[in-house]
Design an enzyme around this catalytic site. Structure first.
Site, PDB file in Angstrom:
ATOM      1  N   GLY A   1       0.813  -1.208   0.000  1.00 48.63           N
ATOM      2  CA  GLY A   1       0.000   0.000   0.000  1.00 48.63           C
ATOM      3  C   GLY A   1       0.846   1.256   0.000  1.00 48.63           C
ATOM      4  O   GLY A   1       2.049   1.226  -0.264  1.00 48.63           O
TER       5      GLY A   1
ATOM      6  N   GLY B   1       2.168   4.931   1.893  1.00 47.01           N
ATOM      7  CA  GLY B   1       2.357   5.634   3.154  1.00 47.01           C
ATOM      8  C   GLY B   1       3.622   5.236   3.867  1.00 47.01           C
ATOM      9  O   GLY B   1       4.438   4.450   3.363  1.00 47.01           O
ATOM     10  N   ASN B   2       3.800   5.787   5.073  1.00 46.88           N
ATOM     11  CA  ASN B   2       5.058   5.565   5.790  1.00 46.88           C
ATOM     12  C   ASN B   2       5.194   4.144   6.310  1.00 46.88           C
ATOM     13  O   ASN B   2       6.298   3.606   6.390  1.00 46.88           O
ATOM     14  CB  ASN B   2       5.217   6.584   6.927  1.00 46.88           C
ATOM     15  CG  ASN B   2       4.125   6.489   7.975  1.00 46.88           C
ATOM     16  OD1 ASN B   2       2.985   6.127   7.673  1.00 46.88           O
ATOM     17  ND2 ASN B   2       4.448   6.823   9.199  1.00 46.88           N
ATOM     18  N   ILE B   3       4.079   3.486   6.670  1.00 49.74           N
ATOM     19  CA  ILE B   3       4.173   2.082   7.095  1.00 49.74           C
ATOM     20  C   ILE B   3       4.588   1.220   5.911  1.00 49.74           C
ATOM     21  O   ILE B   3       5.453   0.340   6.033  1.00 49.74           O
ATOM     22  CB  ILE B   3       2.855   1.587   7.700  1.00 49.74           C
ATOM     23  CG1 ILE B   3       2.533   2.358   8.990  1.00 49.74           C
ATOM     24  CG2 ILE B   3       2.930   0.091   7.998  1.00 49.74           C
ATOM     25  CD1 ILE B   3       1.224   1.945   9.644  1.00 49.74           C
TER      26      ILE B   3
ATOM     27  N   GLU C   1      -0.087  -1.399  -7.082  1.00 52.92           N
ATOM     28  CA  GLU C   1      -0.808  -0.335  -7.766  1.00 52.92           C
ATOM     29  C   GLU C   1      -0.035   0.977  -7.772  1.00 52.92           C
ATOM     30  O   GLU C   1      -0.207   1.800  -8.659  1.00 52.92           O
ATOM     31  CB  GLU C   1      -2.187  -0.130  -7.136  1.00 52.92           C
ATOM     32  CG  GLU C   1      -2.167   0.306  -5.687  1.00 52.92           C
ATOM     33  CD  GLU C   1      -3.557   0.490  -5.110  1.00 52.92           C
ATOM     34  OE1 GLU C   1      -4.526   0.019  -5.719  1.00 52.92           O
ATOM     35  OE2 GLU C   1      -3.667   1.106  -4.038  1.00 52.92           O
TER      36      GLU C   1
ATOM     37  N   ASN D   1     -10.200   7.599   3.632  1.00 56.21           N
ATOM     38  CA  ASN D   1      -9.857   7.731   2.219  1.00 56.21           C
ATOM     39  C   ASN D   1     -10.740   6.858   1.341  1.00 56.21           C
ATOM     40  O   ASN D   1     -11.268   7.290   0.339  1.00 56.21           O
ATOM     41  CB  ASN D   1      -8.385   7.390   1.982  1.00 56.21           C
ATOM     42  CG  ASN D   1      -7.442   8.363   2.667  1.00 56.21           C
ATOM     43  OD1 ASN D   1      -7.754   9.542   2.814  1.00 56.21           O
ATOM     44  ND2 ASN D   1      -6.304   7.875   3.106  1.00 56.21           N
TER      45      ASN D   1
ATOM     46  N   GLY E   1      -7.353  -0.014  -3.420  1.00 52.81           N
ATOM     47  CA  GLY E   1      -7.067  -1.291  -4.063  1.00 52.81           C
ATOM     48  C   GLY E   1      -6.824  -2.425  -3.093  1.00 52.81           C
ATOM     49  O   GLY E   1      -6.522  -3.543  -3.521  1.00 52.81           O
TER      50      GLY E   1
END
Length: 496
Positions: A258, A260-262, A284, A374, A378
């Site tokens: 996915g 983001g920071n994680i 994606e 959000n 996906g």
């Protein structure tokens, strides 16, 4: 080129109230930047004159502020799908002052093709090049652009000279047919290509060209912190152990990650783990961290629908296009997110959860069961078909006032039958083939924050005997405590 050149304002003057538009963009990457601003200005002028002006907006995913933000603030959006990450748009969706539909991203082009979303009056698409014969070279994302360009009655192109024409060869444009004429998608490895480098349309549909020169509005994600780094290390160690146990082949499996920071921390953990070989991505979105791992030789092929990288990183790619063209492929989102392909090639999906319940259900889209964050994006596309589906999250939020491990999720996006692994900074819960009571015990012991373990154990202990540890009277005690007292640790369980 023979197409009519026009200003963004002239393009906006062609858009009428009630029309539906397919915009390019998947995240800020490849999103149109000039025309939406002009449409927003037109909407404000129409509203000031007492006239209604709202349009339907369909994109690949979220876009930049110069599309979603300006249109939302101008109250120019009547309908929006399938995903967003803009505070102004989100606020209006949560107040129900615009209609927002949260969709699986792989399904959006299909719903467009089936006619489920109605007709499309316009496609407004960013391109790096356009030929007189109607060949359109997209920029840093593909998303729904090929579908929108095909279905729209009329097309306007934002020709963005900021993006290099050396992007030719990065894209692989392939569209599926509608049933019953659909065939298998001929992709058998992350780096395979089966389509065209450009989108081809009837040039007569192109009403005009708006010339721009502007970078994508991609900002760096927050740097990793000790918690996200520990989550990344936990996931990498788990996958290395799975490979050692023979449940992942020695050549490894493609990774979906996915945003983001994680996600960056997880990719960093995979890239730095010496037990994990060079791997591929079938995802994606590609972020800066992916580009770094390609350069270091840790990622061999990276397939996605969006090159969501900062301006500095995209210039790095443009300075060495031959190298990156061999490693990166950008596809339409119905292909990049295809459950068919994910299941065939054995994707390991890694996504972020807002909260997880003791049965293993995951909420990835709503806060307190009510307000959209959000969207599902996906994550479901990959989770449902993954060889191994992993969800990550810190064990608590808001400084410990909210537990990510709860008795029941307040909104369910991914049910227990699709979710295999949960990872927090405290450990990894392997839920595969476990009973409901076993899942609850593992999640409490491996993933929950110490402040919440006893409360979660009490929930299980007080639940009436059944196949699943559940009692309706206690199911949302954590959430009720936060709404009432601002602290889930103050949860009170009534007598069941």
């Amino acid at each position: 080129m023979s197409y009519k050149r026009m200003t963004a304002e002239e393009a906006a003057s062609l858009i009428q109230n009630g029309e539906q538009i397919a915009f390019s963009g998947f995240t800020p990457a490849g999103a149109t930047k000039a025309i939406p601003k002009a449409i927003a200005a037109k909407a404000e002028a129409e509203h000031a004159a007492g006239r209604e002006f709202k349009i339907g907006v369909v994109t690949g995913a979220s876009t930049g502020d110069s599309c979603d933000g300006v249109l939302a603030r101008a109250e120019a959006i009547g309908y929006r799908a399938p995903y967003q990450s803009n505070a102004d748009l989100r606020g209006r969706a949560n107040k129900n002052t615009l209609k927002f539909t949260d969709l699986h991203l792989s399904m959006t082009p299909q719903y467009m093709n089936y006619g489920f979303m109605g007709g499309f009056d316009w496609a407004i698409v960013e391109a790096a090049d356009v030929s007189d014969s109607g060949e359109i070279l997209l920029t840093t994302s593909v998303g729904i652009a090929p579908t929108g360009l095909k279905l729209a009655k009329k097309v306007i192109i934002e020709l963005n000279s900021y993006h290099s024409k050396e992007l030719r060869g990065f894209h692989d444009i392939y569209e599926t047919a509608n049933p019953p004429r659909r065939r298998e998608i001929p992709i058998y490895a992350a780096g395979d290509r089966c389509g065209c480098e450009v989108v081809k349309i009837d040039p007569k549909k192109i009403v005009g060209i708006v010339e721009t020169n502007a970078p994508d509005e991609v900002k760096p994600f927050k740097a990793s912190d000790p918690i996200t780094e520990k989550i990344g290390q936990n996931v990498a160690d788990f996958l290395a152990a799975e490979m050692a146990a023979g449940r992942i082949p020695p050549e490894f499996l493609p990774i979906q990650s996915g945003v983001g920071n994680i996600a960056n921390a997880v990719l960093g953990g995979l890239g730095s783990n010496p037990e994990i070989p060079q791997f591929c991505m079938y995802s994606e979105v590609l972020q800066d961290s992916v580009i770094d791992l390609i350069e270091k030789g840790r990622i061999k092929h990276a397939s996605a629908t969006s090159l969501t990288v900062t301006p500095q990183k995209i210039q790095e790619i443009y300075s060495n296009p031959k190298f990156f063209r061999e490693h990166i492929v950008l596809r339409p989102q119905e292909i990049s997110n295809s459950p068919e392909v994910s299941r065939r090639i054995g994707v390991v999906s890694i996504n972020t959860a807002i909260e997880v319940d003791l049965s293993g259900n995951v909420n990835s889209s709503h806060i307190m069961g009510k307000n959209l964050m959000n969207g599902i994006g996906g994550s479901g596309d990959f989770t449902r078909a993954a060889y191994l589906s992993i969800y990550t999250c810190p064990s608590v939020a808001k400084g410990g006032l909210i537990s990510a491990i709860v008795p029941n999720v307040s909104h369910c996006d991914h049910n227990e039958h699709s979710v295999n692994i949960i990872a927090t900074e405290f450990g990894v819960a392997d839920l595969r083939c476990k009973t409901p009571y076993e899942r609850a015990e593992i999640l409490i012991e491996k993933c929950a924050h110490p402040d919440y373990k006893d409360l979660l154990r009490e929930f299980v202990r007080r639940a009436p005997v059944g196949h699943t540890p559940q009692t309706l009277a206690m199911a949302y005690a954590f959430h009720e405590a936060f709404v009432r007292d601002g602290d889930m640790r103050k949860a009170v369980f009534p007598n069941s």
